[in-house]
Design a protein around this motif. Sequence first.
Motif, PDB file in Angstrom:
ATOM      1  N   ILE A   9      48.498  46.620  22.215  1.00  0.00           N
ATOM      2  CA  ILE A   9      47.072  46.204  22.979  1.00  0.00           C
ATOM      3  C   ILE A   9      47.210  45.993  24.813  1.00  0.00           C
ATOM      4  CG2 ILE A   9      46.357  44.062  22.066  1.00  0.00           C
ATOM      5  CD1 ILE A   9      43.603  45.969  22.574  1.00  0.00           C
ATOM      6  N   ALA A  10      46.241  46.914  25.311  1.00  0.00           N
ATOM      7  CA  ALA A  10      46.398  46.276  26.891  1.00  0.00           C
ATOM      8  C   ALA A  10      48.064  46.234  27.633  1.00  0.00           C
ATOM      9  CB  ALA A  10      45.613  45.169  27.364  1.00  0.00           C
ATOM     10  N   PRO A  11      49.266  46.420  27.327  1.00  0.00           N
ATOM     11  CA  PRO A  11      50.242  45.367  27.867  1.00  0.00           C
ATOM     12  C   PRO A  11      49.972  45.881  29.433  1.00  0.00           C
ATOM     13  CG  PRO A  11      50.509  48.309  26.893  1.00  0.00           C
ATOM     14  CD  PRO A  11      49.378  47.852  26.540  1.00  0.00           C
ATOM     15  N   LEU A  12      51.244  45.095  29.593  1.00  0.00           N
ATOM     16  CA  LEU A  12      51.317  44.713  31.341  1.00  0.00           C
ATOM     17  C   LEU A  12      51.611  46.394  31.633  1.00  0.00           C
ATOM     18  CD1 LEU A  12      51.722  43.010  34.275  1.00  0.00           C
ATOM     19  CD2 LEU A  12      53.256  42.536  33.392  1.00  0.00           C
ATOM     20  N   ALA A  51      39.842  40.479  40.754  1.00  0.00           N
ATOM     21  CA  ALA A  51      40.450  39.848  39.042  1.00  0.00           C
ATOM     22  C   ALA A  51      41.516  40.240  39.199  1.00  0.00           C
ATOM     23  CB  ALA A  51      39.638  41.472  38.198  1.00  0.00           C
ATOM     24  N   ASP A  52      42.121  39.466  38.480  1.00  0.00           N
ATOM     25  CA  ASP A  52      43.932  38.987  38.365  1.00  0.00           C
ATOM     26  C   ASP A  52      43.754  38.569  37.075  1.00  0.00           C
ATOM     27  OD1 ASP A  52      45.916  36.564  37.765  1.00  0.00           O
ATOM     28  OD2 ASP A  52      44.494  35.596  39.370  1.00  0.00           O
ATOM     29  N   GLY A  53      45.119  39.358  36.781  1.00  0.00           N
ATOM     30  CA  GLY A  53      45.540  39.269  34.662  1.00  0.00           C
ATOM     31  C   GLY A  53      46.805  40.273  35.235  1.00  0.00           C
ATOM     32  N   ARG A  54      46.204  40.839  33.636  1.00  0.00           N
ATOM     33  CA  ARG A  54      47.421  42.057  33.278  1.00  0.00           C
ATOM     34  C   ARG A  54      46.827  43.044  32.989  1.00  0.00           C
ATOM     35  NH1 ARG A  54      49.423  37.249  33.755  1.00  0.00           N
ATOM     36  NH2 ARG A  54      51.031  36.650  32.924  1.00  0.00           N
ATOM     37  N   ASP A  55      45.774  43.182  32.542  1.00  0.00           N
ATOM     38  CA  ASP A  55      45.327  44.867  31.986  1.00  0.00           C
ATOM     39  C   ASP A  55      44.012  44.475  32.786  1.00  0.00           C
ATOM     40  OD1 ASP A  55      43.749  42.726  31.054  1.00  0.00           O
ATOM     41  OD2 ASP A  55      43.226  43.852  29.555  1.00  0.00           O
ATOM     42  N   MET A  56      43.695  43.551  34.479  1.00  0.00           N
ATOM     43  CA  MET A  56      42.437  44.181  34.919  1.00  0.00           C
ATOM     44  C   MET A  56      42.203  45.878  35.304  1.00  0.00           C
ATOM     45  SD  MET A  56      40.953  41.450  35.311  1.00  0.00           S
ATOM     46  CE  MET A  56      41.916  41.144  33.580  1.00  0.00           C
TER      47      MET A  56
END
Length: 220
Positions: free
Chosen positions: A186-189, A124-129
């Motif tokens: 919320i859920a920052p990188l 899974a790729d993203g910022r907050d995975m």
Amino acid sequence: NHAVPVITIDGPTASGKGTVAVLVAKKLGFHYLDSGVLYRLVAMKLVQAGEDGANEAAAVRAAESLDPQFGPEGQVLLEGVDVSADIRADGIGLQASRLAVHPAVRQALNVIQHRARRAPGLVADGRDMGTVVFPDAPLKVFLTASVQARAERRYKQLLEKGFSVKLEKILHDLQERDHRDAGRAIAPLKPAADAFWLDSAGLTIGETVEKVLAAWQQRQ
Ligand code: CDP
Ligand code: CDP
């Protein structure tokens, strides 16, 4: 489904997350989740409705009713229409980062993301995975590269896709997006506490993939 292994790959825009994640998933026979696509799809719905990412109520409605469909070759469909190319526009990424600050938007999209965790495994790729969505993932990669290198990569990528873009504009948008993604409440990188740091500057795509696979072998 906590028994299903997940490899998370988080990082700033154009660090190579998607490219590397797809190849790692292929190599391991795992499923692949591009979480950014979901944020981009919500942005697309807003843009089509003449709204923008700052409109929280509209963004929440669009996220809660999002029903993305994926084609056999990874095509992204919205209400039956192939929007794979359109969602890659620089402006859509920027709008995505604006609506990604709303907690209710994230909550709705996290539900869709959790559903992607299926045997035999998920990349899974993203910022907050690694930090929020799959905190129990056995391998959490934090992929980086300098802002200049990333802007040049994205510039080339968009030109190849037929978008007409300027490097200075890409660099500017990328910095704005980095700033908003890392600074939100919320859920920052940010790297997970147990993240495996990987700087892809000076590495080829193949070398980056090998490093992730080696780290995965070590975790086994
Ligand atoms: O998913 P993310 O926005 O992090 O980046 P990407 O779309 O996977 O990669 C951005 C561009 O950088 C693509 O054109 C890749 O081919 C390129 N890239 C590269 O040149 N060197 C790497 N080590 C990784 C990616
Ligand atoms: O490909 P690129 O790295 O440029 O962006 P993306 O992964 O497609 O994500 C687009 C935007 O969605 C990001 O700038 C983030 O603001 C947001 N996003 C997020 O907040 N959380 C994620 N897990 C993935 C994307």
